[in-house]
Design a protein around this motif. Structure first.
Motif, mmCIF file in Angstrom:
data_model
loop_
_atom_site.group_PDB
_atom_site.id
_atom_site.type_symbol
_atom_site.label_atom_id
_atom_site.label_comp_id
_atom_site.label_asym_id
_atom_site.label_seq_id
_atom_site.Cartn_x
_atom_site.Cartn_y
_atom_site.Cartn_z
ATOM 1 N N GLN A 144 -9.315 -3.007 -3.059
ATOM 2 C CA GLN A 144 -9.260 -1.728 -3.792
ATOM 3 C C GLN A 144 -10.376 -0.754 -3.405
ATOM 4 O OE1 GLN A 144 -6.699 -1.068 -5.823
ATOM 5 N NE2 GLN A 144 -5.858 -3.104 -6.069
ATOM 6 N N ASP A 145 -11.177 -1.039 -2.392
ATOM 7 C CA ASP A 145 -12.263 -0.117 -2.001
ATOM 8 C C ASP A 145 -11.707 1.258 -1.632
ATOM 9 O OD1 ASP A 145 -14.055 -2.080 -2.414
ATOM 10 O OD2 ASP A 145 -14.704 -2.312 -0.324
ATOM 11 N N ILE A 199 -6.648 -6.602 -0.550
ATOM 12 C CA ILE A 199 -6.407 -6.021 -1.883
ATOM 13 C C ILE A 199 -7.735 -5.794 -2.620
ATOM 14 C CG2 ILE A 199 -4.859 -6.153 -3.893
ATOM 15 C CD1 ILE A 199 -3.135 -8.139 -2.443
ATOM 16 N N VAL A 231 -2.903 0.415 -4.251
ATOM 17 C CA VAL A 231 -2.838 -0.872 -3.529
ATOM 18 C C VAL A 231 -2.467 -1.955 -4.540
ATOM 19 C CG1 VAL A 231 -4.103 -2.586 -2.174
ATOM 20 C CG2 VAL A 231 -4.555 -0.161 -1.809
ATOM 21 N N CYS A 277 -12.436 1.138 4.586
ATOM 22 C CA CYS A 277 -11.707 -0.144 4.644
ATOM 23 C C CYS A 277 -12.403 -1.144 5.585
ATOM 24 C CB CYS A 277 -10.270 0.074 5.125
ATOM 25 S SG CYS A 277 -9.403 -1.492 5.299
ATOM 26 N N PRO A 278 -12.846 -2.288 5.050
ATOM 27 C CA PRO A 278 -13.558 -3.256 5.893
ATOM 28 C C PRO A 278 -12.649 -3.977 6.888
ATOM 29 C CG PRO A 278 -13.284 -4.136 3.676
ATOM 30 C CD PRO A 278 -12.724 -2.753 3.650
ATOM 31 N N ARG A 279 -11.332 -3.929 6.643
ATOM 32 C CA ARG A 279 -10.411 -4.663 7.515
ATOM 33 C C ARG A 279 -9.647 -3.756 8.462
ATOM 34 N NH1 ARG A 279 -9.611 -9.890 5.636
ATOM 35 N NH2 ARG A 279 -8.850 -10.151 7.755
ATOM 36 N N ILE A 321 0.858 -1.189 0.000
ATOM 37 C CA ILE A 321 0.000 0.000 0.000
ATOM 38 C C ILE A 321 0.894 1.240 0.000
ATOM 39 C CG2 ILE A 321 -1.823 1.256 1.253
ATOM 40 C CD1 ILE A 321 -2.556 -1.458 2.566
#
Ligand code: SF4
Ligand code: SF4
Ligand SMILES: [Zn+2]
Length: 274
Positions: free
Chosen positions: A210-211, A208, A225, A186-188, A169
């Motif tokens: 890409q959101d 990865i 990313v 970012c969901p994580r 990143i």
């Protein structure tokens, strides 16, 4: 090749493997799921079954009970010198089950299987095999053998084995105005906003997806990313039959042997041509 252990428990392992290409890690994954042998019940002789469950169903359930495997003491049936269909002490383990429902309805669990080898026993005692009504009975003899996942999934030593590229990143300090949109989406929770800049908090959690790049309002985008070309996060989850270390070591040995065999065949072919 460099390997770093990121996480290890009795059943899980996560490694960072660097300096190899995707074909190597994929070959390792395939060898683990299809070539590393482990024990599973393969033949069952039903002596008495007065339950309502058919003999075939009970045999199928027994086959799927993961058994702790002692790879050093047993041979694969095809490699054993006995060359017998029924096997011998070096390629077969006998387990017996003798369950009755004297008091009333009850379940029969994997823990009631009695093995002739204390090192080859069910990984869990709590796997249901059958239910018996009062006065019903289940008596059987089961024969476990080493086998390979490519022949039947019951011989797979892992319930999961996968890898992913190591994420990369980069945030451009010139274009980023620290609006925080990438952090929010970012969901994580990989990214974090620290004062007026974006930091990568946990690069290995990145999928990865890409959101974050899509959410960035800058034109051109202020972040990228991607992934490292020769670095992978490799994970496996054992069914408990073999430790994760032993599973990986066996896979490396098998892969090495297969590559040597391939090399020797190519050499023979070349010398035949010249
Ligand atoms: S690519 Fe997906 S997981 Fe990775 S940092 Fe961006 S939003 Fe998060
Ligand atoms: S969305 Fe773009 S501009 Fe906003 S903080 Fe993230 S990288 Fe910077
Ligand atoms: Zn044998």
């Amino acid at each position: 090749m460099e390997i770093k252990v990121l996480e290890k428990t009795d059943v899980n392992a996560r490694l960072l493997i660097q300096g190899v290409d995707v074909s190597y890690v994929n070959a390792l994954r395939r060898v683990i799921t299809s070539e590393v042998p482990c024990m599973a019940i393969d033949d069952v002789v039903i002596l008495e079954n007065s339950s309502i469950i058919q003999d075939e169903t009970i045999a199928h359930r027994l086959g799927l009970v993961p058994l702790k495997t002692d790879l050093d003491s047993y041979n694969l049936p095809e490699d054993c010198q006995c060359k017998s269909e029924f096997g011998c002490n070096l390629c077969r383990v006998t387990l017996t089950l003798d369950a009755q429902a004297k008091e009333g309805t009850r379940s029969v669990y994997s823990g009631e299987l009695i093995s002739e080898n204390k090192d080859v026993v069910p990984v869990s005692d709590k796997i249901p095999i059958a239910k018996l009504a009062k006065e019903q009975e289940l008596r059987l003899e089961a024969y476990a053998r080493l086998g390979k996942g490519k022949n039947h999934a019951k011989w797979q030593p892992v319930s999961m084995c996968s890898y992913k590229y190591y994420p990369k990143i980069t945030v451009s300090s010139k274009r980023c105005d620290a609006c925080g949109k990438c952090v929010e989406i970012c969901p994580r929770k990989v990214l974090t906003k620290a004062e007026n800049k974006i930091d990568v908090r946990d690069v290995m959690a990145c999928t990865i997806c890409q959101d974050c790049v899509q959410a960035c309002p800058q034109v051109p985008k202020a972040m990228e990313v991607g992934w490292e070309e020769r670095a992978f996060i490799f994970g496996l989850e054992s069914t408990g039959v073999l430790s994760p270390e032993r599973t990986i070591m066996e896979a490396v040995k098998i892969l090495d042997r297969q590559l040597k065999e391939f090399e020797s065949k190519v050499k023979v072919k070349k010398s035949e041509e010249s």
